[in-house]
Design a protein around this motif. Structure first.
Motif, PDB file in Angstrom:
ATOM      1  N   PHE A  12       7.274  -6.601  -0.355  1.00  0.00           N
ATOM      2  CA  PHE A  12       6.795  -6.038   0.915  1.00  0.00           C
ATOM      3  C   PHE A  12       7.979  -5.627   1.792  1.00  0.00           C
ATOM      4  O   PHE A  12       8.264  -6.246   2.829  1.00  0.00           O
ATOM      5  N   GLU A  23       0.582  -3.487   3.707  1.00  0.00           N
ATOM      6  CA  GLU A  23       1.412  -4.529   3.100  1.00  0.00           C
ATOM      7  C   GLU A  23       1.052  -5.899   3.669  1.00  0.00           C
ATOM      8  O   GLU A  23       1.031  -6.899   2.946  1.00  0.00           O
ATOM      9  N   ARG A  31       0.988   1.986   7.096  1.00  0.00           N
ATOM     10  CA  ARG A  31       1.316   1.501   5.757  1.00  0.00           C
ATOM     11  C   ARG A  31       1.771   0.043   5.791  1.00  0.00           C
ATOM     12  O   ARG A  31       1.497  -0.735   4.878  1.00  0.00           O
ATOM     13  N   THR A  32       2.453  -0.319   6.855  1.00  0.00           N
ATOM     14  CA  THR A  32       2.915  -1.695   6.979  1.00  0.00           C
ATOM     15  C   THR A  32       1.740  -2.644   7.109  1.00  0.00           C
ATOM     16  O   THR A  32       1.783  -3.772   6.611  1.00  0.00           O
TER      17      THR A  32
END
Length: 308
Positions: free
Chosen positions: A44, A86, A82-83
């Motif tokens: 990640f 994760e 997008r984080t």
């Protein structure tokens, strides 16, 4: 043995240790492999960039004492986009992990069933890999009538890997002499040390006479290692004679070392007695279903060459 030498034998020693998670008090959350088969900072990377304390411990991010896992995050900014994806994947991974907060973190060695690394277990693993990598016929270099250490010794002898003086000199070790320390009649090669040195030949003569084989002038190191028997046609008989030859060569080498390093020396008659005792002891323990008689072993061992 250095790590790269173990790697050359297809033993991934460095990668053979697995972290067993307990309370998380000695495991880095991001920078150790404890979940998912890889470091979390690599799984990640976007989340890792947002972490405020990159060297944080696992116990400081996950509370494992309560029945429901509690998380303590410290982000530079809250994950989104997008984080955030994760972050959801990280939460799913951690939530499915089996924590044991009642014990400390520990390491387990993957090559042992109980997870414990010992010198004995590592030595056994190295020996197995050595035999697997042997470029000679595998079957001819094994004999289950003798301890593993004798199999390894014989394999090393065939590969010219026992530390006789000529081999040490070839590896750049400066010696005052490369002549045989036992007889000083010739260079100390493996064949000379184990077979042709007059000290060794006296022992071999007595062993051959004990078995009723007469003169041993045609004996060679290769014949010893492969167990070529003058008169046996049965597999059991060949294995017994090979075991005796291996015991003899091993004890000759042991005597050589005792003489050099401990100033001890056994005469050939004493050497024969030790060979008789050791070979009887080892073969008797390992020849399942067959009992060796001690008096027969001393007086007429060749009868075992005829057993099927």
């Amino acid at each position: 043995m250095a790590g790269h030498e173990l790697d050359d034998m297809n033993i991934n020693f460095k990668g053979s240790f697995i972290k067993s998670i307990g309370d998380g008090s000695s495991t880095l959350f991001w920078d150790e492999t404890w979940a998912g088969g890889e470091k979390l900072k690599l799984l990640f990377p976007r989340l890792y960039r947002l972490e405020a304390k990159k060297d944080v411990l696992l116990c400081d991010r996950v509370n494992m004492k309560s029945e429901t896992l509690m998380f303590n995050w410290e982000w530079l900014r809250y994950p989104y986009g997008r984080t955030k994806g994760e972050f959801d994947a990280l939460l799913s991974l951690i939530s499915n992990f089996n924590f044991d907060g009642t014990h400390k973190d520990s390491w387990k060695w993957s090559f042992a069933n109980d997870g414990q690394l010992t010198v004995k277990k590592l030595t056994g693993l190295i020996e197995e890999k050595a035999f697997e990598n042997n470029n000679l016929n595998y079957e001819t270099m094994r004999n289950n009538f003798v301890p593993k250490k004798l199999e390894v010794f014989v394999w090393h002898a065939v590969q010219s890997r026992i530390p006789v003086r000529v081999e040490l000199d070839n590896r750049g070790i400066d010696l005052h002499s490369v002549r045989c320390p036992m007889c000083d009649d010739d260079l100390e090669t493996t064949s000379h040390s184990l077979v042709f040195c007059k000290e060794a030949m006296e022992v071999w003569d007595k062993v051959f006479a004990w078995w009723g084989f007469g003169n041993m002038s045609n004996l060679s190191l290769n014949e010893i290692c492969r167990g070529n028997c003058p008169s046996s046609t049965t597999n059991f008989g060949k294995k017994v004679w090979q075991a005796v030859e291996w015991v003899c060569s091993y004890l000759i080498w042991k005597n050589r070392n005792n003489m050099i390093f401990r100033e001890k020396k056994w005469v050939s008659s004493v050497g024969l007695i030790e060979i008789q005792i050791k070979s009887f002891e080892w073969i008797s323990k390992r020849s399942k279903g067959r009992r060796l008689d001690w008096l027969t072993w001393l007086n007429d061992p060749s009868m075992y060459l005829r057993l099927v």
